[in-house]
Design a protein around this motif. Structure first.
Motif, PDB file in Angstrom:
ATOM      1  N   MET A   1       0.848  -1.201   0.000  1.00 34.29           N
ATOM      2  CA  MET A   1       0.000   0.000   0.000  1.00 34.29           C
ATOM      3  C   MET A   1       0.886   1.255   0.000  1.00 34.29           C
ATOM      4  SD  MET A   1      -2.935   0.989   2.742  1.00 34.29           S
ATOM      5  CE  MET A   1      -3.213  -0.726   3.148  1.00 34.29           C
ATOM      6  N   LYS A   2       0.575   2.158  -0.888  1.00 33.13           N
ATOM      7  CA  LYS A   2       1.433   3.327  -1.042  1.00 33.13           C
ATOM      8  C   LYS A   2       1.220   4.346   0.079  1.00 33.13           C
ATOM      9  CE  LYS A   2       2.857   5.955  -5.078  1.00 33.13           C
ATOM     10  NZ  LYS A   2       2.476   6.286  -6.429  1.00 33.13           N
ATOM     11  N   TYR A   3      -0.049   4.585   0.434  1.00 33.99           N
ATOM     12  CA  TYR A   3      -0.372   5.576   1.463  1.00 33.99           C
ATOM     13  C   TYR A   3      -1.234   4.936   2.538  1.00 33.99           C
ATOM     14  CZ  TYR A   3       0.635   8.646  -2.477  1.00 33.99           C
ATOM     15  OH  TYR A   3       1.215   9.253  -3.538  1.00 33.99           O
ATOM     16  N   SER A   4      -1.119   5.469   3.749  1.00 37.83           N
ATOM     17  CA  SER A   4      -2.058   5.052   4.783  1.00 37.83           C
ATOM     18  C   SER A   4      -3.027   6.210   5.007  1.00 37.83           C
ATOM     19  CB  SER A   4      -1.267   4.737   6.053  1.00 37.83           C
ATOM     20  OG  SER A   4      -1.952   5.181   7.174  1.00 37.83           O
ATOM     21  N   ILE A   5      -4.246   6.032   4.550  1.00 35.44           N
ATOM     22  CA  ILE A   5      -5.237   7.116   4.612  1.00 35.44           C
ATOM     23  C   ILE A   5      -6.455   6.592   5.359  1.00 35.44           C
ATOM     24  CG2 ILE A   5      -6.861   8.405   3.162  1.00 35.44           C
ATOM     25  CD1 ILE A   5      -4.516   8.612   1.141  1.00 35.44           C
ATOM     26  N   ASN A   6      -6.880   7.336   6.388  1.00 36.84           N
ATOM     27  CA  ASN A   6      -7.970   6.786   7.211  1.00 36.84           C
ATOM     28  C   ASN A   6      -9.342   6.941   6.569  1.00 36.84           C
ATOM     29  OD1 ASN A   6      -8.271   9.506   7.659  1.00 36.84           O
ATOM     30  ND2 ASN A   6      -8.692   9.320   9.828  1.00 36.84           N
ATOM     31  N   LYS A   7      -9.480   7.895   5.643  1.00 35.26           N
ATOM     32  CA  LYS A   7     -10.764   8.036   4.959  1.00 35.26           C
ATOM     33  C   LYS A   7     -10.861   6.956   3.889  1.00 35.26           C
ATOM     34  CE  LYS A   7     -13.310  11.313   6.612  1.00 35.26           C
ATOM     35  NZ  LYS A   7     -14.611  10.974   7.193  1.00 35.26           N
ATOM     36  N   GLU A   8     -11.884   6.125   3.966  1.00 35.59           N
ATOM     37  CA  GLU A   8     -11.954   5.022   3.014  1.00 35.59           C
ATOM     38  C   GLU A   8     -12.881   5.323   1.847  1.00 35.59           C
ATOM     39  OE1 GLU A   8     -10.766   1.111   5.072  1.00 35.59           O
ATOM     40  OE2 GLU A   8     -12.614   1.827   6.001  1.00 35.59           O
ATOM     41  N   LEU A   9     -13.539   6.482   1.939  1.00 33.55           N
ATOM     42  CA  LEU A   9     -14.404   6.900   0.836  1.00 33.55           C
ATOM     43  C   LEU A   9     -13.982   8.315   0.425  1.00 33.55           C
ATOM     44  CD1 LEU A   9     -17.048   6.680  -0.901  1.00 33.55           C
ATOM     45  CD2 LEU A   9     -18.244   7.695   1.052  1.00 33.55           C
ATOM     46  N   VAL A  10     -13.576   8.435  -0.819  1.00 34.44           N
ATOM     47  CA  VAL A  10     -13.179   9.745  -1.345  1.00 34.44           C
ATOM     48  C   VAL A  10     -14.190  10.106  -2.436  1.00 34.44           C
ATOM     49  CG1 VAL A  10     -11.364  11.039  -2.533  1.00 34.44           C
ATOM     50  CG2 VAL A  10     -10.744   9.313  -0.830  1.00 34.44           C
ATOM     51  N   VAL A  11     -14.806  11.282  -2.308  1.00 38.53           N
ATOM     52  CA  VAL A  11     -15.898  11.638  -3.216  1.00 38.53           C
ATOM     53  C   VAL A  11     -15.542  12.906  -3.987  1.00 38.53           C
ATOM     54  CG1 VAL A  11     -18.367  12.133  -3.392  1.00 38.53           C
ATOM     55  CG2 VAL A  11     -17.540  10.685  -1.538  1.00 38.53           C
ATOM     56  N   LEU A  12     -15.747  12.866  -5.291  1.00 38.12           N
ATOM     57  CA  LEU A  12     -15.523  14.058  -6.116  1.00 38.12           C
ATOM     58  C   LEU A  12     -16.869  14.660  -6.492  1.00 38.12           C
ATOM     59  CD1 LEU A  12     -12.731  12.708  -8.496  1.00 38.12           C
ATOM     60  CD2 LEU A  12     -12.456  14.003  -6.382  1.00 38.12           C
ATOM     61  N   VAL A  13     -17.028  15.945  -6.205  1.00 35.61           N
ATOM     62  CA  VAL A  13     -18.244  16.656  -6.598  1.00 35.61           C
ATOM     63  C   VAL A  13     -17.849  17.862  -7.444  1.00 35.61           C
ATOM     64  CG1 VAL A  13     -19.471  15.944  -4.492  1.00 35.61           C
ATOM     65  CG2 VAL A  13     -18.349  18.182  -4.538  1.00 35.61           C
ATOM     66  N   GLY A  14     -18.820  18.388  -8.174  1.00 36.56           N
ATOM     67  CA  GLY A  14     -18.547  19.558  -9.008  1.00 36.56           C
ATOM     68  C   GLY A  14     -19.369  19.480 -10.285  1.00 36.56           C
ATOM     69  N   PRO A  15     -19.300  20.540 -11.073  1.00 26.52           N
ATOM     70  CA  PRO A  15     -20.175  20.645 -12.252  1.00 26.52           C
ATOM     71  C   PRO A  15     -19.776  19.723 -13.389  1.00 26.52           C
ATOM     72  CG  PRO A  15     -18.640  22.477 -12.188  1.00 26.52           C
ATOM     73  CD  PRO A  15     -18.440  21.726 -10.914  1.00 26.52           C
ATOM     74  N   MET A  16     -20.656  19.632 -14.367  1.00 22.81           N
ATOM     75  CA  MET A  16     -20.341  18.905 -15.608  1.00 22.81           C
ATOM     76  C   MET A  16     -19.074  19.525 -16.199  1.00 22.81           C
ATOM     77  SD  MET A  16     -24.077  18.725 -17.472  1.00 22.81           S
ATOM     78  CE  MET A  16     -24.961  20.126 -16.793  1.00 22.81           C
ATOM     79  N   GLY A  17     -18.182  18.690 -16.661  1.00 21.31           N
ATOM     80  CA  GLY A  17     -16.977  19.199 -17.296  1.00 21.31           C
ATOM     81  C   GLY A  17     -15.884  19.595 -16.315  1.00 21.31           C
ATOM     82  N   ALA A  18     -16.041  19.219 -15.057  1.00 18.08           N
ATOM     83  CA  ALA A  18     -14.992  19.555 -14.069  1.00 18.08           C
ATOM     84  C   ALA A  18     -13.840  18.557 -14.133  1.00 18.08           C
ATOM     85  CB  ALA A  18     -15.584  19.572 -12.659  1.00 18.08           C
ATOM     86  N   GLY A  19     -14.083  17.416 -14.768  1.00 18.18           N
ATOM     87  CA  GLY A  19     -13.020  16.396 -14.859  1.00 18.18           C
ATOM     88  C   GLY A  19     -13.109  15.356 -13.747  1.00 18.18           C
ATOM     89  N   LYS A  20     -14.301  15.186 -13.176  1.00 10.43           N
ATOM     90  CA  LYS A  20     -14.442  14.266 -12.025  1.00 10.43           C
ATOM     91  C   LYS A  20     -14.054  12.829 -12.399  1.00 10.43           C
ATOM     92  CE  LYS A  20     -18.419  15.798 -12.044  1.00 10.43           C
ATOM     93  NZ  LYS A  20     -19.764  16.205 -12.159  1.00 10.43           N
ATOM     94  N   THR A  21     -14.499  12.384 -13.578  1.00  5.61           N
ATOM     95  CA  THR A  21     -14.210  10.995 -13.964  1.00  5.61           C
ATOM     96  C   THR A  21     -12.724  10.809 -14.263  1.00  5.61           C
ATOM     97  OG1 THR A  21     -16.427  10.850 -14.878  1.00  5.61           O
ATOM     98  CG2 THR A  21     -14.884   9.140 -15.553  1.00  5.61           C
ATOM     99  N   THR A  22     -12.176  11.703 -15.056  1.00  7.16           N
ATOM    100  CA  THR A  22     -10.754  11.595 -15.421  1.00  7.16           C
ATOM    101  C   THR A  22      -9.880  11.659 -14.177  1.00  7.16           C
ATOM    102  OG1 THR A  22     -11.315  12.814 -17.414  1.00  7.16           O
ATOM    103  CG2 THR A  22      -8.978  12.614 -16.909  1.00  7.16           C
ATOM    104  N   ILE A  23     -10.138  12.642 -13.336  1.00  5.83           N
ATOM    105  CA  ILE A  23      -9.313  12.821 -12.130  1.00  5.83           C
ATOM    106  C   ILE A  23      -9.552  11.659 -11.162  1.00  5.83           C
ATOM    107  CG2 ILE A  23      -8.978  14.296 -10.081  1.00  5.83           C
ATOM    108  CD1 ILE A  23      -9.668  16.669 -12.083  1.00  5.83           C
ATOM    109  N   GLY A  24     -10.818  11.248 -11.050  1.00  5.79           N
ATOM    110  CA  GLY A  24     -11.158  10.147 -10.135  1.00  5.79           C
ATOM    111  C   GLY A  24     -10.417   8.874 -10.467  1.00  5.79           C
ATOM    112  N   LYS A  25     -10.315   8.561 -11.754  1.00  4.38           N
ATOM    113  CA  LYS A  25      -9.629   7.327 -12.165  1.00  4.38           C
ATOM    114  C   LYS A  25      -8.146   7.386 -11.796  1.00  4.38           C
ATOM    115  CE  LYS A  25     -12.534   5.879 -16.002  1.00  4.38           C
ATOM    116  NZ  LYS A  25     -12.769   6.026 -17.429  1.00  4.38           N
ATOM    117  N   ILE A  26      -7.522   8.516 -12.057  1.00  2.01           N
ATOM    118  CA  ILE A  26      -6.086   8.647 -11.760  1.00  2.01           C
ATOM    119  C   ILE A  26      -5.869   8.603 -10.247  1.00  2.01           C
ATOM    120  CG2 ILE A  26      -4.045  10.121 -12.015  1.00  2.01           C
ATOM    121  CD1 ILE A  26      -5.402  11.365 -14.475  1.00  2.01           C
ATOM    122  N   LEU A  27      -6.746   9.316  -9.532  1.00  3.68           N
ATOM    123  CA  LEU A  27      -6.626   9.358  -8.073  1.00  3.68           C
ATOM    124  C   LEU A  27      -6.788   7.962  -7.466  1.00  3.68           C
ATOM    125  CD1 LEU A  27      -6.428  11.096  -5.474  1.00  3.68           C
ATOM    126  CD2 LEU A  27      -8.933  11.328  -5.572  1.00  3.68           C
TER     127      LEU A  27
END
Ligand code: S3P
Length: 183
Positions: free
Chosen positions: A1-27
């Protein structure tokens, strides 16, 4: 595991065209989490695309499906969840994500939203008859306060590379974790 992060759910919100899907996949890849996109999940489960659902069931039908998907997905652990631009309109969705997840608002100018959405045909709110710039502006005015209400991090994405955006998010996730606090 690269990072130890206590939040197990990370949520991206924002308008259409903000890049949520692209950024979410990389993240998700960077964190070693699974990636989910509420729109894709709605389409997968219903076997229909979003314009069809809007057509047949109206926006209210789509929002019901969206609320069900968000409720279910936010029970999962070690996932990055990209939500549709209108998902935070419903108070129950805000309660779900803000209560359980680390929420990132990808704040994006109307110009960028317009640039990134004008070619796609999968967004019924930006139909051919409307003035997309005006619709995006009106939605932004209505929704920006709601995105801010749930956000643990507000990130302006204009003029930032994907790499930089992901780096800032990971840094912020690590900082939010008391186990990673510097003495
Ligand atoms: C919507 C945004 C879309 C999709 C639907 C409605 C909205 O998702 O959920 O077309 O109300 O802003 P994206 O933000 O992924 O484009």
């Amino acid at each position: 595991m690269k990072y130890s992060i206590n939040k197990e759910l990370v949520v991206l919100v924002g308008p259409m065209g903000a890049g949520k899907t692209t950024i979410g996949k990389i993240l998700a890849r960077e964190l070693g989490f699974d990636f989910y996109d509420s729109d894709h999940e709605i389409e997968r489960r219903s076997g229909a695309n979003i314009p069809w659902i809007f057509d047949v069931e109206g926006e209210a039908g789509f929002r019901d499906r969206e609320a069900n998907v968000i409720e279910e997905l936010s029970q999962l652990k070690r996932i990055v969840l990209a939500t549709g631009g209108g998902a935070m309109m419903r108070p129950e969705n805000r309660v779900q994500v803000a209560g359980k997840g680390f929420v990132i608002y990808l704040n994006t100018s109307i110009e960028q939203q317009h640039k990134r959405t004008h070619k796609g045909q999968n967004r019924p709110l930006l139909s051919e008859e409307c003035d997309p710039y005006q619709v995006l502006s009106e939605l932004y005015a209505l929704r920006d306060p709601l995105y801010r209400e749930v956000a643990d991090l507000v990130l302006d994405t204009d003029k930032k590379s994907l790499k930089m955006i992901v780096k800032v998010i990971v840094h912020s996730l690590l900082e939010s974790d008391p186990l990673n606090e510097q003495p």
